[in-house]
Design a protein around this motif. Sequence first.
Motif, PDB file in Angstrom:
ATOM      1  N   VAL A  48      36.715  10.954 -32.148  1.00 22.57           N
ATOM      2  CA  VAL A  48      37.859  11.584 -32.816  1.00 22.57           C
ATOM      3  C   VAL A  48      37.977  13.044 -32.393  1.00 22.57           C
ATOM      4  N   HIS A  49      36.850  13.722 -32.264  1.00 25.97           N
ATOM      5  CA  HIS A  49      36.862  15.118 -31.817  1.00 25.97           C
ATOM      6  C   HIS A  49      37.449  15.229 -30.410  1.00 25.97           C
ATOM      7  N   HIS A  50      36.977  14.373 -29.490  1.00 17.05           N
ATOM      8  CA  HIS A  50      37.525  14.368 -28.131  1.00 17.05           C
ATOM      9  C   HIS A  50      39.017  14.049 -28.155  1.00 17.05           C
ATOM     10  N   ALA A  51      39.421  13.079 -28.955  1.00 20.04           N
ATOM     11  CA  ALA A  51      40.832  12.682 -29.033  1.00 20.04           C
ATOM     12  C   ALA A  51      41.706  13.867 -29.438  1.00 20.04           C
ATOM     13  N   HIS A  52      41.287  14.590 -30.462  1.00 17.56           N
ATOM     14  CA  HIS A  52      42.064  15.745 -30.934  1.00 17.56           C
ATOM     15  C   HIS A  52      42.184  16.810 -29.849  1.00 17.56           C
ATOM     16  N   GLN A  53      41.060  17.154 -29.237  1.00 20.36           N
ATOM     17  CA  GLN A  53      41.056  18.200 -28.217  1.00 20.36           C
ATOM     18  C   GLN A  53      41.830  17.786 -26.964  1.00 20.36           C
ATOM     19  N   VAL A  54      41.667  16.533 -26.552  1.00 23.82           N
ATOM     20  CA  VAL A  54      42.313  16.048 -25.334  1.00 23.82           C
ATOM     21  C   VAL A  54      43.828  15.971 -25.508  1.00 23.82           C
ATOM     22  N   LEU A  55      44.305  15.504 -26.662  1.00 25.34           N
ATOM     23  CA  LEU A  55      45.754  15.439 -26.870  1.00 25.34           C
ATOM     24  C   LEU A  55      46.373  16.826 -26.830  1.00 25.34           C
ATOM     25  N   SER A  56      45.690  17.795 -27.397  1.00 25.51           N
ATOM     26  CA  SER A  56      46.177  19.168 -27.348  1.00 25.51           C
ATOM     27  C   SER A  56      46.214  19.673 -25.907  1.00 25.51           C
ATOM     28  N   LEU A  57      45.134  19.427 -25.174  1.00 25.11           N
ATOM     29  CA  LEU A  57      45.045  19.871 -23.778  1.00 25.11           C
ATOM     30  C   LEU A  57      46.109  19.201 -22.906  1.00 25.11           C
ATOM     31  N   THR A  58      46.251  17.890 -23.013  1.00 23.85           N
ATOM     32  CA  THR A  58      47.219  17.188 -22.162  1.00 23.85           C
ATOM     33  C   THR A  58      48.651  17.582 -22.502  1.00 23.85           C
ATOM     34  N   GLY A  59      48.913  17.820 -23.775  1.00 20.27           N
ATOM     35  CA  GLY A  59      50.248  18.269 -24.170  1.00 20.27           C
ATOM     36  C   GLY A  59      50.598  19.612 -23.561  1.00 20.27           C
ATOM     37  N   LYS A  60      49.666  20.544 -23.634  1.00 19.70           N
ATOM     38  CA  LYS A  60      49.889  21.878 -23.064  1.00 19.70           C
ATOM     39  C   LYS A  60      49.970  21.821 -21.541  1.00 19.70           C
ATOM     40  N   ALA A  61      49.081  21.050 -20.926  1.00 19.40           N
ATOM     41  CA  ALA A  61      49.090  20.943 -19.459  1.00 19.40           C
ATOM     42  C   ALA A  61      50.410  20.351 -18.974  1.00 19.40           C
ATOM     43  N   SER A  62      50.882  19.303 -19.635  1.00 19.21           N
ATOM     44  CA  SER A  62      52.152  18.677 -19.242  1.00 19.21           C
ATOM     45  C   SER A  62      53.311  19.660 -19.388  1.00 19.21           C
ATOM     46  N   LYS A  63      53.330  20.388 -20.486  1.00 20.94           N
ATOM     47  CA  LYS A  63      54.403  21.357 -20.726  1.00 20.94           C
ATOM     48  C   LYS A  63      54.430  22.423 -19.636  1.00 20.94           C
ATOM     49  N   TYR A  64      53.274  22.992 -19.316  1.00 15.95           N
ATOM     50  CA  TYR A  64      53.234  24.071 -18.337  1.00 15.95           C
ATOM     51  C   TYR A  64      53.494  23.584 -16.914  1.00 15.95           C
ATOM     52  N   ILE A  65      53.038  22.404 -16.577  1.00 18.06           N
ATOM     53  CA  ILE A  65      53.315  21.868 -15.247  1.00 18.06           C
ATOM     54  C   ILE A  65      54.806  21.600 -15.090  1.00 18.06           C
ATOM     55  N   LYS A  66      55.454  21.068 -16.125  1.00 23.43           N
ATOM     56  CA  LYS A  66      56.904  20.834 -16.050  1.00 23.43           C
ATOM     57  C   LYS A  66      57.662  22.142 -15.943  1.00 23.43           C
ATOM     58  N   ASP A  67      57.182  23.199 -16.627  1.00 24.06           N
ATOM     59  CA  ASP A  67      57.833  24.507 -16.541  1.00 24.06           C
ATOM     60  C   ASP A  67      57.671  25.124 -15.159  1.00 24.06           C
ATOM     61  N   LEU A  68      56.480  24.971 -14.571  1.00 19.67           N
ATOM     62  CA  LEU A  68      56.207  25.577 -13.268  1.00 19.67           C
ATOM     63  C   LEU A  68      56.770  24.765 -12.110  1.00 19.67           C
ATOM     64  N   LEU A  69      56.595  23.463 -12.168  1.00 20.81           N
ATOM     65  CA  LEU A  69      56.992  22.569 -11.080  1.00 20.81           C
ATOM     66  C   LEU A  69      57.915  21.509 -11.672  1.00 20.81           C
ATOM     67  N   ASP A  70      59.185  21.656 -11.472  1.00 23.67           N
ATOM     68  CA  ASP A  70      60.193  20.867 -12.168  1.00 23.67           C
ATOM     69  C   ASP A  70      59.967  19.357 -12.190  1.00 23.67           C
ATOM     70  N   ASP A  71      59.718  18.752 -11.051  1.00 28.23           N
ATOM     71  CA  ASP A  71      59.690  17.289 -10.985  1.00 28.23           C
ATOM     72  C   ASP A  71      58.288  16.684 -11.067  1.00 28.23           C
ATOM     73  N   ASN A  72      57.272  17.471 -11.363  1.00 26.38           N
ATOM     74  CA  ASN A  72      55.903  16.957 -11.375  1.00 26.38           C
ATOM     75  C   ASN A  72      55.417  16.677 -12.795  1.00 26.38           C
ATOM     76  N   GLU A  73      54.518  15.718 -12.904  1.00 28.77           N
ATOM     77  CA  GLU A  73      53.910  15.384 -14.185  1.00 28.77           C
ATOM     78  C   GLU A  73      52.400  15.340 -14.028  1.00 28.77           C
ATOM     79  N   VAL A  74      51.704  15.544 -15.134  1.00 32.81           N
ATOM     80  CA  VAL A  74      50.246  15.458 -15.135  1.00 32.81           C
ATOM     81  C   VAL A  74      49.873  13.992 -15.314  1.00 32.81           C
TER      82      VAL A  74
END
Length: 125
Positions: A48-74
Motif C-alpha cells: 500500500v505504501h508503494h502504491a501511494h508513492q508510485v501513483l503520485s510519482l507516475t502522475g507527476k511524471a506523466s504531467k511534466y513529460i506531456k508539458d515538456l514533450l507534447d506527444d510523448n507519454e511515460v
Amino acid sequence: MTSQVTTGNEVDDVIRDLKKIPGFAAYCILNNDGIVIKYENMSYKIAVHHAHQVLSLTGKASKYIKDLLDDNEVESIRLRTIEYEMIIAQHGNFTVIVTQNPSKAGDKKQGVDEKKEGEEKKEAP
C-alpha cells in the motif's frame, strides 16, 4: 467472460516470467485508484505504501513529460537505490511495480578499458 480469464492467464504468465529473472524480489499490481490487487514477497502495508508513492510519482511524471514533450507519454519508470531497483509500468487501468535486488540483477563490473559516465578514457604514455 472468456476475455477476463485470458487476461488473468496473461498476467500470471508475465508474473511467472518476471520471477525467472535473476534478482527478482517482489511485485505489486494496483489499479488506477491505488487499490492493491495482487502482491507477493512484501507485506500488505509495504504494498500500500508503494502504491501511494508510485501513483503520485507516475502522475507527476506523466504531467511534466506531456508539458515538456507534447506527444510523448511515460510508459515505465526505473528507480535504482542502494537497497533495490524498482520498475514501474502502467498499462491500461493497472500499474505493475517490480522490485529487484540490484546486486543479483546481472550487473556488469566496469573493466579497466571502460569509462564511467562523464570521464574520458586515459591513454597510456
